[in-house]
Design a protein around this motif. Structure first.
Motif, PDB file in Angstrom:
ATOM      1  N   THR A 109       0.814  -1.216   0.000  1.00 58.98           N
ATOM      2  CA  THR A 109       0.000   0.000   0.000  1.00 58.98           C
ATOM      3  C   THR A 109       0.847   1.266   0.000  1.00 58.98           C
ATOM      4  O   THR A 109       0.314   2.360   0.012  1.00 58.98           O
ATOM      5  CB  THR A 109      -0.880   0.007   1.259  1.00 58.98           C
ATOM      6  N   ARG A 110       2.176   1.107   0.006  1.00 55.29           N
ATOM      7  CA  ARG A 110       3.028   2.300   0.063  1.00 55.29           C
ATOM      8  C   ARG A 110       3.235   2.893  -1.318  1.00 55.29           C
ATOM      9  O   ARG A 110       3.028   2.221  -2.329  1.00 55.29           O
ATOM     10  CB  ARG A 110       4.386   1.919   0.654  1.00 55.29           C
ATOM     11  N   ALA A 111       3.716   4.166  -1.334  1.00 51.57           N
ATOM     12  CA  ALA A 111       4.010   4.827  -2.611  1.00 51.57           C
ATOM     13  C   ALA A 111       5.493   4.644  -2.924  1.00 51.57           C
ATOM     14  O   ALA A 111       6.327   4.670  -2.020  1.00 51.57           O
ATOM     15  CB  ALA A 111       3.689   6.307  -2.496  1.00 51.57           C
ATOM     16  N   TYR A 112       5.810   4.435  -4.175  1.00 53.18           N
ATOM     17  CA  TYR A 112       7.203   4.207  -4.576  1.00 53.18           C
ATOM     18  C   TYR A 112       7.527   5.131  -5.743  1.00 53.18           C
ATOM     19  O   TYR A 112       6.805   5.143  -6.747  1.00 53.18           O
ATOM     20  CB  TYR A 112       7.412   2.746  -5.015  1.00 53.18           C
ATOM     21  N   ARG A 113       8.640   5.876  -5.606  1.00 51.36           N
ATOM     22  CA  ARG A 113       9.049   6.732  -6.719  1.00 51.36           C
ATOM     23  C   ARG A 113       9.547   5.853  -7.860  1.00 51.36           C
ATOM     24  O   ARG A 113       9.297   6.112  -9.019  1.00 51.36           O
ATOM     25  CB  ARG A 113      10.152   7.676  -6.243  1.00 51.36           C
ATOM     26  N   ARG A 114      10.300   4.789  -7.475  1.00 50.92           N
ATOM     27  CA  ARG A 114      10.829   3.854  -8.470  1.00 50.92           C
ATOM     28  C   ARG A 114       9.973   2.598  -8.365  1.00 50.92           C
ATOM     29  O   ARG A 114       9.982   1.917  -7.339  1.00 50.92           O
ATOM     30  CB  ARG A 114      12.281   3.525  -8.105  1.00 50.92           C
ATOM     31  N   ALA A 115       9.217   2.274  -9.433  1.00 51.68           N
ATOM     32  CA  ALA A 115       8.230   1.183  -9.328  1.00 51.68           C
ATOM     33  C   ALA A 115       8.880  -0.129  -8.896  1.00 51.68           C
ATOM     34  O   ALA A 115       8.295  -0.918  -8.160  1.00 51.68           O
ATOM     35  CB  ALA A 115       7.532   1.003 -10.674  1.00 51.68           C
ATOM     36  N   ALA A 116      10.118  -0.351  -9.350  1.00 51.19           N
ATOM     37  CA  ALA A 116      10.755  -1.649  -9.068  1.00 51.19           C
ATOM     38  C   ALA A 116      10.995  -1.837  -7.586  1.00 51.19           C
ATOM     39  O   ALA A 116      11.081  -2.954  -7.085  1.00 51.19           O
ATOM     40  CB  ALA A 116      12.077  -1.741  -9.822  1.00 51.19           C
ATOM     41  N   GLU A 117      11.091  -0.702  -6.852  1.00 52.75           N
ATOM     42  CA  GLU A 117      11.503  -0.822  -5.453  1.00 52.75           C
ATOM     43  C   GLU A 117      10.459  -1.561  -4.622  1.00 52.75           C
ATOM     44  O   GLU A 117      10.771  -2.214  -3.633  1.00 52.75           O
ATOM     45  CB  GLU A 117      11.767   0.565  -4.862  1.00 52.75           C
ATOM     46  N   LYS A 118       9.215  -1.483  -5.045  1.00 49.16           N
ATOM     47  CA  LYS A 118       8.151  -2.198  -4.319  1.00 49.16           C
ATOM     48  C   LYS A 118       8.514  -3.671  -4.185  1.00 49.16           C
ATOM     49  O   LYS A 118       8.461  -4.264  -3.104  1.00 49.16           O
ATOM     50  CB  LYS A 118       6.839  -2.039  -5.099  1.00 49.16           C
ATOM     51  N   TRP A 119       8.904  -4.235  -5.324  1.00 47.55           N
ATOM     52  CA  TRP A 119       9.196  -5.674  -5.301  1.00 47.55           C
ATOM     53  C   TRP A 119      10.537  -5.952  -4.638  1.00 47.55           C
ATOM     54  O   TRP A 119      10.730  -7.019  -4.060  1.00 47.55           O
ATOM     55  CB  TRP A 119       9.161  -6.228  -6.727  1.00 47.55           C
ATOM     56  N   GLU A 120      11.456  -4.971  -4.688  1.00 51.75           N
ATOM     57  CA  GLU A 120      12.748  -5.182  -4.027  1.00 51.75           C
ATOM     58  C   GLU A 120      12.534  -5.304  -2.518  1.00 51.75           C
ATOM     59  O   GLU A 120      13.138  -6.139  -1.848  1.00 51.75           O
ATOM     60  CB  GLU A 120      13.704  -4.026  -4.346  1.00 51.75           C
ATOM     61  N   VAL A 121      11.648  -4.447  -1.989  1.00 55.78           N
ATOM     62  CA  VAL A 121      11.370  -4.514  -0.543  1.00 55.78           C
ATOM     63  C   VAL A 121      10.736  -5.860  -0.189  1.00 55.78           C
ATOM     64  O   VAL A 121      11.148  -6.549   0.758  1.00 55.78           O
ATOM     65  CB  VAL A 121      10.425  -3.355  -0.135  1.00 55.78           C
ATOM     66  N   ALA A 122       9.752  -6.241  -0.978  1.00 54.87           N
ATOM     67  CA  ALA A 122       9.076  -7.511  -0.695  1.00 54.87           C
ATOM     68  C   ALA A 122      10.067  -8.670  -0.736  1.00 54.87           C
ATOM     69  O   ALA A 122      10.078  -9.538   0.149  1.00 54.87           O
ATOM     70  CB  ALA A 122       7.967  -7.734  -1.720  1.00 54.87           C
ATOM     71  N   ASP A 123      10.906  -8.635  -1.750  1.00 55.64           N
ATOM     72  CA  ASP A 123      11.878  -9.718  -1.913  1.00 55.64           C
ATOM     73  C   ASP A 123      12.809  -9.772  -0.710  1.00 55.64           C
ATOM     74  O   ASP A 123      13.074 -10.840  -0.138  1.00 55.64           O
ATOM     75  CB  ASP A 123      12.664  -9.460  -3.210  1.00 55.64           C
ATOM     76  N   ALA A 124      13.292  -8.589  -0.281  1.00 57.87           N
ATOM     77  CA  ALA A 124      14.261  -8.560   0.825  1.00 57.87           C
ATOM     78  C   ALA A 124      13.661  -9.107   2.111  1.00 57.87           C
ATOM     79  O   ALA A 124      14.296  -9.891   2.825  1.00 57.87           O
ATOM     80  CB  ALA A 124      14.751  -7.127   1.027  1.00 57.87           C
ATOM     81  N   VAL A 125      12.422  -8.725   2.408  1.00 53.91           N
ATOM     82  CA  VAL A 125      11.858  -9.152   3.685  1.00 53.91           C
ATOM     83  C   VAL A 125      11.451 -10.623   3.624  1.00 53.91           C
ATOM     84  O   VAL A 125      11.633 -11.395   4.574  1.00 53.91           O
ATOM     85  CB  VAL A 125      10.678  -8.242   4.108  1.00 53.91           C
ATOM     86  N   LEU A 126      10.940 -11.043   2.470  1.00 53.88           N
ATOM     87  CA  LEU A 126      10.548 -12.461   2.355  1.00 53.88           C
ATOM     88  C   LEU A 126      11.759 -13.381   2.427  1.00 53.88           C
ATOM     89  O   LEU A 126      11.665 -14.513   2.885  1.00 53.88           O
ATOM     90  CB  LEU A 126       9.784 -12.687   1.047  1.00 53.88           C
ATOM     91  N   GLU A 127      12.899 -12.864   1.971  1.00 54.90           N
ATOM     92  CA  GLU A 127      14.110 -13.690   2.045  1.00 54.90           C
ATOM     93  C   GLU A 127      14.437 -14.010   3.505  1.00 54.90           C
ATOM     94  O   GLU A 127      14.816 -15.131   3.848  1.00 54.90           O
ATOM     95  CB  GLU A 127      15.279 -12.941   1.390  1.00 54.90           C
ATOM     96  N   VAL A 128      14.257 -13.000   4.390  1.00 54.66           N
ATOM     97  CA  VAL A 128      14.519 -13.241   5.819  1.00 54.66           C
ATOM     98  C   VAL A 128      13.552 -14.290   6.356  1.00 54.66           C
ATOM     99  O   VAL A 128      13.942 -15.246   7.040  1.00 54.66           O
ATOM    100  CB  VAL A 128      14.370 -11.924   6.619  1.00 54.66           C
TER     101      VAL A 128
END
Length: 1971
Positions: free
Chosen positions: A727-746
């Motif tokens: 639900t957050r806003a992202y200036r760089r569209a790709a960053e949304k998935w980068e965040v998801a990927d990083a946290v899911l990896e943990v």
């Protein structure tokens, strides 16, 4: 299939090229040569399509009316109009000939099943471009296989010569121009416009596939040119053409070249490359000769003028690159001796270099070339650019110096303008910056791990590691080469007195050059040596590029920020001002942090050295900075650096503690980052946690500060990062998935390392600052809890999966696609791990009784999705399979999850509904599964660790996906229908399954299903001699494929459709059985399993085709499995075949029978690992631990869980305390390792044994089906016997070899049993058909030679002996086999023709020995040669052990005793005490037998054993077969005496079971009968106990002639002890068949024992004597009354009753009844005769048994007049009864004689009998009505013959009994008449006290008879009456008859004139005058 000329042949071409060049298949060079000759025109006119023509157009137009001939098909076809219209559209679209277009369309139609959802036209578009791609790929591979200067594929010389010759010819015909033209012409956008116009584009997937094909075509064409220039230089014209093409090239939107143009640029760079000459390889001279740069002056001049003076290109940067390359080439040429001739050109190198620098060469290389994503995909691009950069630095040092000077100058200008506050001048050139950035960028991408940057490092100080010696091109040299020295000097000098403008570029360059384990080490050393010598003065004097300087600055910055930290509240709410640091300094810090990060990521030494440095303490400073108000970007970099430090577990542990104390929980994440819409900090924090979790996660994290545990971090990551991310806003569209990927990896890592423990479910508390707080659970526990509830976490994971598959379905590129795919993969892994661990988790939860509530994940997955409002979570997961080509890992996880879910039967049904609910989704899902199975990129045998190459990892993952899908099918097929597997395999799930009609894919709209995919996997290569490719390439996969097919064939629902389909459209089994046995040297286990499933399926097929009477199918398979002739016909085979069977040696070249070679492939020996040699651990304990870790895996093998064992052992090692333990640790770990290796080996041995067992069982099943289920006439008897002989001998050889594994013995024994049974059956049936009975011919009496039979017997006995003490159950099989074997030598039942008496005794003695006796004699000799060892084993088994084993051992003993003429076995049994044991065991049997007579049917085992010991096998009619052991022993006099000595009768006297007669059946409730009819009624069970005992007595009485008295007395004792029972039996009301059998035996025994003299001379107690005598006289009375019933009153009724009672088989039943009745009569008459003879030798003193009256007992019409209560039977029977019996017997005799003659006649003319009569004869032996119909004619005549022999022998027996009854009747009549008519004094009725009468009475009372017989009054009138009645009854007719009997029978039987004499005497008595 239709081979469209634009696709099929081209596909074949590519297969051949690929096979030859890349797969290196044998025989490929020849095939390639053929293909290249055939396709040369295609290469010469590359991509030229067949032209259109009016003639073709006309032809195609008429195809709908006149038909058209299609290539590759016979005849012409009429085609629909629609198809032709499409063909014309296709022809116009691609500008191809009409016929070619038509073929493409038809091929498209043919291939449609492979492309679900596409029409034939769309498929044709794909095929068109696929054909093009095949040509391009083939050309590229051919060029790559050439021999040349850059690389080699190490192919055979022959192949390289062929491809070089071929490609040279193409090149000479202008290939370069053609390639460049095509690259320019083919354009995706243009093609798409054309296709769009003609509706030639389908769904997104189709568009993506078409565009990929077109792009790949262009790329392959460009690669052809690149590969060529790598290996061989281009000619002058071609080079200029290439340059001309590059002049017009433009860049993409982002400023980079596209990959096609990049390939062409690299091609040109390789053209201008001379650096390879430095390498000094052996063929340097040849390469020099071939180089036009050196040999052709025009070449140099033409290229030179084009590059130097040419007009400006569209891309000046590209021009600059080419100029630089040319300048360097010229410089290199000038260094060569041959270069002097080119001096006019080589001198221009400096000027050219200047021009290149002016063109911004380094900037273009960075942006235009490195920016292209295709750049990193080719190792040779990298190598060429490396040589370009290093050559520039090494060959043009002056230019580099100039650049540096200019940079220094510019720096000064900038500095000045800053001082003056004016703008810096605009004309600044940044060449050196660009060069440094280029170097940094270029070396930081090292996909292939080449570590080329090492050339920039010259080891100044000696390093400890040998591996780090400065190696140049992999060769360790003493002095580094000149180039390396220059380059390392460049790196060092550039850092000296660095101007501030170059500071950041220099750091970026170092970051690139530090990329790699060795480079990082060198870079670390450089930065260490650059620093100032450590002194007390902290002033920085060293280089600004040093650790010292950097960490010092960092510390100062930290101090500075800490000093003016504002109050804590203020920092949170606004962006803090940047304190004490400019933007440039910030960039510098960032760059240095990145460099630091790179170095410590690669070098562990650097990590530890920096972290432990006492002054710098980087971790502390960084954590400190994180608490200050610093830019988020910088904080992100700091966190990433900490993450890099955390790679070392030692550092990670301390980092955790520091994190806790500094309380870095990035609170700013939400506030600052959300407002900026950028999240570098969040991502960095996730990465830090991820690294630390992987390195070390302390259990008591944060102890002392808070409740210990990871929970706060997890809560933060979950609630503040994961849940809000969508639900957050992202200036760089790709960053949304980068965040998801990083946290899911943990999350993934935490759950992966979590193992549920009981302690996780107990609520523990810890003390914190004096109060109790709840302890945190492990993070994995918390994650599991959230995944096993309908939590926001699970919901978000599932919606992420849905989003992912939706995005993938668009097939478009979008920012962050890679990260989205990675995030999706983590989600799938989380679900998979949760499913994997939930069982243990929930079990522990239940046991703990904690108050948590969880639901199984597989049920949650069936919930309704919030987005789609449908329950489609599982469908979404399955949809990832559809994207396996682009996302193999997601497909793999998806398959894994589905396989786990498939275990639950209740879900399967729902799943089928969900999968089939929506047709389009259903098609996609099916297509996904099929695509995964069809995948050609899968490869087996790659270890998990071998993931270094991405291609190998992908191949492994694709293979494992296939394995999971097959396991899913296998699991599902075992569950109830409908299930997922049936849907995926293409069966009906909505109608009954067996109504499915399987078709080839595409037929009748049948989609391609998993079954098609499995079959095509298996069929690949099955037409070649080497056999199916899959079996050797992917053995495990093949094994599962065969298993799926077996399961389909074995399940009753799917069997019919599957087998029909496999048989008709695939000819599957025959094709695959041809290639048996599969031999895989590396993988024996898989090969065996493959064969097992295949053989099991073959067995089903044989059974089914036999049942359905599909003879040709059965015959074909049988021939395949059994033939020992080579398949091609050879002359003279037939006659030699029979000879070889006859002479038992091979005269024809034979091949091994398929069945035998499969047996050969099963290796019976098994290497067993040695015992563990342990120094530290205790062996018994370790074995106990190993046993505790064992479990049964999904294949049913017991294996040890190695991972669990490892955990247990390591925990044990870690638990050891004290210094000694620490010192010993390495040794302990080594021992742990050896234990684990041992366990792995044990697991392998178990799997291997289990595979062998399985294979052997399947083999046995196949053999048994062959012999049992297939029609017997398909294998001729002689072949059949020889086949069985071969199988038996081979089996025995294998099992008797020294090292064969005991585990396989039971199966072998079972097989031996069946085979021997079939051999015996075959030999017997052959004899019945009359073969080989003519005397003892030398070859034996059957097709199989005696020698072979003897061999089989020897091996069988060896096998019995080698089993030793154990294995009794196994020996049971072998005893069965032995019995069958011995049966071969048993003479079959022969018809009793009553003619034997004709032969004299001498003739009989001198008759030649027949085959049977000979074989029997030889068998006995072999058995005796084994001596007492064999006797011991058999006797031991007979006495105790398993019941079946005992029965069979008893039967074997019995059999051997029966043929043992020398009585050696009998002696052994008697002397060794076994006989006594057996006899004494009868007492134990007594109690067991008593339980048998209870009404409820108990276990029948004791009964069978008792029967085996005692007497006849009641279940084997006719009773002359296997009579059992004691009876057998008793048959010899010696044996009977032994039995009496052992107290046999005494034992039986004490048995109480004989007194427990159950009620007769008819009076009992019917309901208690066993409905199957298998368990006999209690009465029958009683008879089965009584009859053997009676038979045994009978045999003892007949055998013990010399000791008769002793035997008879003992038996009489038995009779008297059980007198009540016996009298009950004699009085029996219901004379059923069983009762008659009892009576026939009882009367027989009584007639021999219950005699008046029996008690004389025995020491019977005088008090008991009267009682005994009373019993005896009662027996006599009852016998006589019984005679009255049988001879007279009930005879007719009984015979009638026999017919009614058994409507099924009345004939046989009636015959048995007749025999039993005759037998009883004969016994009683014999008894009378004995009594008469014993009482006195003369008639006048004889006793009288019958009263002197002649009233016959039955009225004429057959109704009895004696149906009076049994009390009246005690009246004395009259002599008329004897006369009646005599008459009846005489009548019967003629009836029987007649029937005997008829039967004999029929037997002699069996062939001529009408079929009706044959049927009638068979009906007596075959139960059931339809039984006779199904029997073959051969069988029918055999059965008829058997029935006739049975009938004849029955009649012969009856005739013997009748004649005996006749004789005894005559004798009894004669004695009575003689007494009455000669010696009897009649009494006057008035005077009852006459002395004569009293004398008579007293004579009767002597024998205790007088009271019984009412003979006290015999009047004169009675006697006269007697004489006249007798005279009337015994008339002429009867006398004639009797004499005829004697003539017909007795004389033949050699008892001449007995009847005649008696008839004469009786006649004399009756004729004498009345006194």
């Amino acid at each position: 299939p239709i081979r469209a000329s634009l696709w099929g042949p081209l596909k074949e071409l590519w297969d051949t090229v690929e096979g030859a060049v890349w797969r290196r298949q044998p025989e490929s060079v020849h095939l390639l040569d053929l293909q290249l000759k055939k396709h040369k025109p295609n290469f010469l006119s590359l991509y030229k399509n067949p032209p259109k023509s009016a003639e073709q157009r006309e032809k195609v137009r008429k195809a709908s009316t006149e038909g058209i001939a299609i290539q590759g098909q016979q005849g012409s076809r009429l085609l629909p109009e629609q198809l032709l219209t499409e063909a014309f559209i296709l022809s116009d679209l691609f500008d191809i000939g009409e016929l070619a277009a038509l073929e493409l369309l038809l091929a498209g139609e043919n291939q449609q099943p492979h492309f679900p959802g596409l029409s034939r036209g769309l498929v044709a578009v794909l095929l068109y471009w696929d054909g093009k791609l095949c040509v391009a790929n083939s050309l590229r591979s051919l060029i790559q296989s050439r021999h040349g200067k850059t690389f080699t594929l190490e192919l055979s010389g022959e192949l390289v010569a062929l491809t070089t010759r071929f490609t040279d010819e193409l090149m000479s015909q202008g290939l370069t121009r053609r390639l460049l033209t095509l690259v320019s012409e083919i354009n995706v956008t243009r093609e798409f416009e054309r296709l769009q116009k003609e509706r030639g584009l389908g769904n997104e997937k189709h568009r993506k596939e078409v565009s990929d094909l077109i792009k790949e075509c262009r790329q392959a064409l460009a690669d052809c040119l690149f590969a060529w220039t790598c290996q061989s230089p281009l000619g002058k014209d071609d080079t200029l053409a290439l340059v001309a093409h590059l002049e017009t090239v433009t860049v993409e939107a982002d400023g980079s070249l596209d990959s096609v143009n990049l390939a062409l640029v690299m091609a040109l760079l390789y053209c201008l490359d001379v650096s390879f000459l430095e390498q000094g390889t052996e063929d340097r001279e040849d390469l020099l000769q071939a180089l036009p740069l050196l040999t052709e002056k025009q070449y140099v001049s033409a290229v030179h003028s084009r590059l130097v003076d040419g007009r400006p290109w569209k891309l000046p940067g590209l021009q600059a690159v080419c100029r630089l390359a040319w300048a360097l080439a010229l410089h290199a040429l000038s260094q060569l001796p041959q270069g002097s001739a080119l001096a006019e050109f080589t001198e221009a190198d400096e000027a050219l270099a200047d021009q290149a620098l002016l063109g911004g060469v380094f900037l273009f290389m960075t942006e235009g070339m490195l920016g292209c994503e295709g750049f990193t995909h080719d190792e040779f691009y990298t190598r060429r650019l490396h040589s370009l950069i290093t050559d520039f630095l090494a060959l043009m040092p002056m230019k580099v110096k100039q650049l540096r000077n200019r940079a220094d100058e510019d720096a000064r200008l900038v500095h000045m303008s800053l001082q003056m506050g004016s703008e810096p001048p605009s004309s600044l050139r940044k060449d050196l910056d660009h060069l440094m950035i280029l170097i940094g960028e270029f070396y930081s991408k090292d996909l292939f791990g080449l570590e080329l940057a090492l050339e920039f490092w010259c080891h100044t100080e000696s390093l400890q590691h040998t591996s780090l010696q400065g190696s140049y091109l992999g060769m360790a040299m003493q002095r580094p080469p000149h180039k390396q020295v220059v380059l390392s000097k460049f790196v060092r000098q550039m850092g000296d007195l660095l101007p501030p403008t170059l500071y950041i570029p220099y750091l970026r360059m170092l970051k690139g050059l530090a990329n790699g384990p060795q480079c990082a080490h060198y870079c670390f050393s450089l930065l260490k040596t650059n620093g100032a010598p450590h002194g007390d003065n902290m002033q920085v004097t060293g280089s600004p590029v040093s650790w010292e300087h950097f960490f010092h600055s960092l510390m100062l910055y930290h101090e500075n920020l800490r000093r003016d930290l504002p109050n804590a509240d203020a920092t949170h709410y606004r962006l803090p001002p940047i304190r004490g640091i400019t933007q440039r300094e910030l960039d510098g810090l960032t760059s240095f942090l990145q460099l630091l990060c790179t170095i410590i990521t690669w070098s562990e030494n650097a990590r530890l050295a920096l972290c432990e440095h006492p002054q710098w303490t980087p971790a502390v400073v960084m954590l400190g900075l994180l608490q200050c108000s610093v830019q988020p970007v910088l904080k992100g970099e700091l966190l990433l650096c900490l993450a890099a430090f955390g790679k070392s577990p030692e550092i990670a542990a301390s980092l955790w503690q520091s994190l806790e104390y500094t309380q870095v929980s990035p609170v700013e994440l939400n506030e600052i980052e959300s407002s900026c819409e950028e999240y570098p900090l969040t991502r960095a924090f996730c990465q830090l946690i991820s690294t630390l979790v992987e390195s070390a996660l302390p259990v008591n994290l944060g102890a002392g500060l808070r409740a210990p545990g990871f929970q706060p971090y997890l809560t933060f990551l979950r609630d503040a990062v994961f849940l809000p991310f969508p639900t957050r806003a992202y200036r760089r569209a790709a960053e949304k998935w980068e965040v998801a990927d990083a946290v899911l990896e943990v999350f993934h890592k935490l759950l992966r390392d979590y193992e549920p423990q009981p302690s996780d479910f107990v609520q523990e508390t810890v003390e914190l600052q004096g109060e109790q707080v709840l302890a945190h659970k492990p993070p994995g526990h918390s994650l599991m809890f959230h995944l096993l509830n309908d939590s926001p976490t699970l919901t978000l994971c599932l919606s992420l999966l849905e989003e992912g598959v939706r995005q993938l379905d668009t097939y478009s590129l979008f920012p962050g696609k890679k990260q989205l795919e990675s995030a999706v993969l983590h989600c799938l892994c989380l679900l998979d791990l949760a499913l994997q661990k939930e069982v243990v988790f929930m079990d522990l939860l239940r046991e703990s009784q904690a108050s948590l509530i969880v639901s199984p994940l597989e049920q949650l997955l069936q919930g309704v999705s919030a987005q789609s409002r449908r329950a489609d979570h599982i469908v979404n997961i399955a949809r990832y399979l559809y994207h396996s080509s682009s996302n193999p890992e997601a497909a793999f996880q998806s398959a894994k999850i589905l396989q786990r879910i498939a275990r639950y039967p209740n879900i399967q049904n729902r799943l089928v509904g969900d999968f089939t609910h929506d047709q389009t989704v259903s098609d996609k899902l099916m297509a996904g599964f099929v695509e995964c199975l069809d995948n050609e990129g899968a490869e087996e045998g790659l270890e998990k660790g071998d993931d270094s190459e991405p291609a190998k990892k992908e191949a492994r993952i694709r293979h494992e996906t296939q394995i999971h899908i097959l396991n899913l099918l296998i699991t599902s097929l075992e569950l109830k229908t409908p299930n997922l597997a049936l849907y995926l395999l293409g069966y009906e799930v909505k109608k009954p399954i067996n109504s499915t009609n399987l078709q080839d894919a595409g037929v009748l709209g049948c989609p391609r299903s998993c079954l098609h995919a499995i079959l095509s996997l298996l069929q690949r290569g099955s037409e070649r001699r080497s056999g199916p490719v899959l079996t050797s390439q992917a053995p495990h996969l093949a094994e599962l494929c065969y298993q799926v097919i077996y399961q389909l064939c074995v399940c009753s629902d799917t069997s019919g459709p599957t087998m029909r389909y496999l048989r008709t459209s695939q000819d599957f089994l025959f094709t695959h059985l041809q290639h048996l046995p599969f031999i895989l040297p590396g993988d024996e286990i898989s090969a065996l399993s493959q064969m097992s499933w295949l053989m099991k399926t073959a067995a089903i097929e044989l059974r089914v085709t036999s049942l359905n009477r599909q003879r040709s199918h059965t015959q074909r398979l049988l021939n395949l499995l059994l033939d020992d002739q080579p398949p091609d016909g050879e002359t003279g085979m037939e006659e030699s075949r029979s000879v070889s069977g006859f002479l038992h040696f091979d005269t024809v070249s034979k091949v091994r029978r398929k069945l035998l070679s499969v047996l050969d492939a099963i290796n019976f020996s098994q290497d067993v690992p040695e015992l563990l040699q342990l120094d530290f651990f205790e062996r018994t304990q370790i074995e106990q631990v190993i046993a505790n870790c064992e479990h049964v895996n999904e294949h049913g093998h017991t294996v040890c869980n190695v991972k669990l064992l490892h955990r247990v052992l390591v925990a044990e090692v870690n638990a050891l305390q004290g210094m000694a333990a620490i010192g010993q640790r390495p040794l302990l770990m080594e021992e742990v390792n050896s234990i684990l290796q041992q366990v792995v080996e044990r697991n392998r041995v178990r799997r291997s044994l289990s595979a062998k067992r399985h294979a052997l069982q399947s083999w046995r099943g196949l053999v048994e089906t062959l012999l049992t289920a297939c029609p017997a006439d398909l294998i001729p008897a002689d072949d059949r016997q020889i086949i069985i002989r071969d199988l038996l001998l081979d089996l025995h050889d294998k099992v008797l070899s020294e090292d064969s594994a005991g585990e396989l013995m039971p199966i072998v024994a079972g097989a031996v049993f069946t085979l021997t049974a079939h051999l015996s059956q075959s030999v017997l049936s052959e004899q019945q058909q009359g073969a080989g009975l003519e005397g003892g011919s030398s070859s034996g009496f059957a097709s199989i030679a005696n020698s072979a039979l003897h061999l089989i017997l020897r091996k069988l006995l060896d096998f019995i002996l080698c089993t030793g003490g154990g294995f009794q159950r196994l020996r049971a099989h072998l005893y069965g086999a032995l019995l069958y074997y011995l049966q071969i030598a048993q003479k079959p039942e022969e018809p009793d023709t009553l003619q034997q008496a004709g032969k004299s005794m001498w003739e009989r003695l001198t008759a030649p020995e027949d085959g049977f006796s000979k074989l029997q004699r030889e068998n006995l000799a072999i058995i005796e040669s084994y001596g007492t060892a064999l006797m011991e084993v058999v006797c031991r088994d007979a006495c105790d052990g398993h019941e079946i084993g005992r029965m069979l051992a008893l039967a074997v003993l019995d059999r051997i005793l029966s043929i043992d003429r020398q009585s050696q076995w009998l002696l052994y049994v008697c002397n060794s005490g076994y006989l006594r044991v057996l006899v004494e065991s009868l007492r134990q049997d007594d109690t067991a037998l008593q339980t048998l007579l209870s009404p409820q049917p108990p276990l029948l085992k004791p009964l069978y054993i008792y029967e085996s010991k005692m007497g006849l096998y009641s279940y084997t009619p006719p009773p002359s077969k296997g009579s059992a052991l004691l009876t057998r022993v008793a048959k010899t006099g010696q044996g009977a005496v032994e039995l009496l000595r052992c107290g046999l009768v005494a034992q039986l006297v004490e048995c109480q079971v004989f007194d427990m007669v159950p009620d007769s059946d008819s009076h009992r409730v019917f309901g208690q009968r066993d409905p199957s009819g298998f368990i006999p009624s209690p009465l029958d069970r009683y008879r089965q106990i009584l009859l053997p005992a009676l038979r045994l007595f009978q045999v003892i009485l007949t055998s013990t002639t010399t000791h008769h008295q002793q035997g008879a007395t003992q038996v009489l004792q038995w009779l008297i002890v059980h007198a009540d029972t016996i009298q009950g039996l004699l009085r029996c009301q219901e004379l059923s068949m069983g009762a008659l059998q009892e009576l026939s035996l009882l009367t027989g025994i009584i007639s021999k024992t219950a005699l008046p003299g029996a008690l004389e001379g025995q020491d019977v107690n005088s008090a008991a004597l009267p009682e005994f005598q009373g019993h005896i006289s009662r027996f006599q009375r009852q016998c006589l009354s019984l005679l009255g019933r049988l001879a007279g009153s009930e005879r007719e009724r009984l015979l009638k009753q026999a017919e009614i009672a058994a409507p099924g088989d009345p004939a046989e039943r009636r015959e048995e009844m007749e025999v039993a009745m005759q037998q009883v009569c004969a016994n009683i008459m014999e008894y009378c005769q004995t009594l008469l003879l014993q009482s006195s030798a003369q008639a006048q003193f004889s006793i009288c048994l019958f009263s002197p009256s002649v009233n016959e007992p039955a009225s004429r019409d057959g109704h009895t007049d004696l149906a009076l209560p049994s009390a009246l039977y005690s009246r004395v029977p009259s002599l008329g009864l004897v006369l009646f019996l005599l008459k009846n017997s005489a009548a019967d005799f003629f009836r029987f004689h007649q029937s005997h003659r008829q039967a004999l006649g029929k037997l002699q003319s069996l062939e001529q009998l009408p079929p009706e009569e044959l049927k009638e004869l068979c009906a007596a032996l075959v139960s059931g009505t339809g039984g006779v119909e199904k029997i073959s004619s051969v069988q029918r005549s055999l059965l008829a013959k058997r029935r006739l022999v049975q009938l004849i022998n029955n009649r012969a027996k009856l005739l013997a009994l009748c004649s005996y009854v006749i004789e005894t009747c005559l004798f009894v009549m004669w004695r009575h008449l003689e007494y009455y008519l000669l010696y009897c004094t009649p009494t006057d009725p008035k005077d009852s006290l006459m002395p004569g009468a009293s004398a008579y009475r007293s004579r009767l009372t002597d024998d205790s008879f007088g009271r019984a017989l009412g003979l006290s009054r015999v009047s004169q009138q009675d006697l006269e009456q007697l004489q006249s009645d007798m005279g009337a009854g015994f008339g002429e007719a009867l006398q004639r008859k009797l004499l005829e009997v004697e003539g017909l029978y007795s004389q033949v039987r050699s008892r001449y004139t007995f009847i005649q004499a008696l008839v004469r005497r009786i006649r004399g008595l009756l004729r004498q005058p009345k006194s």
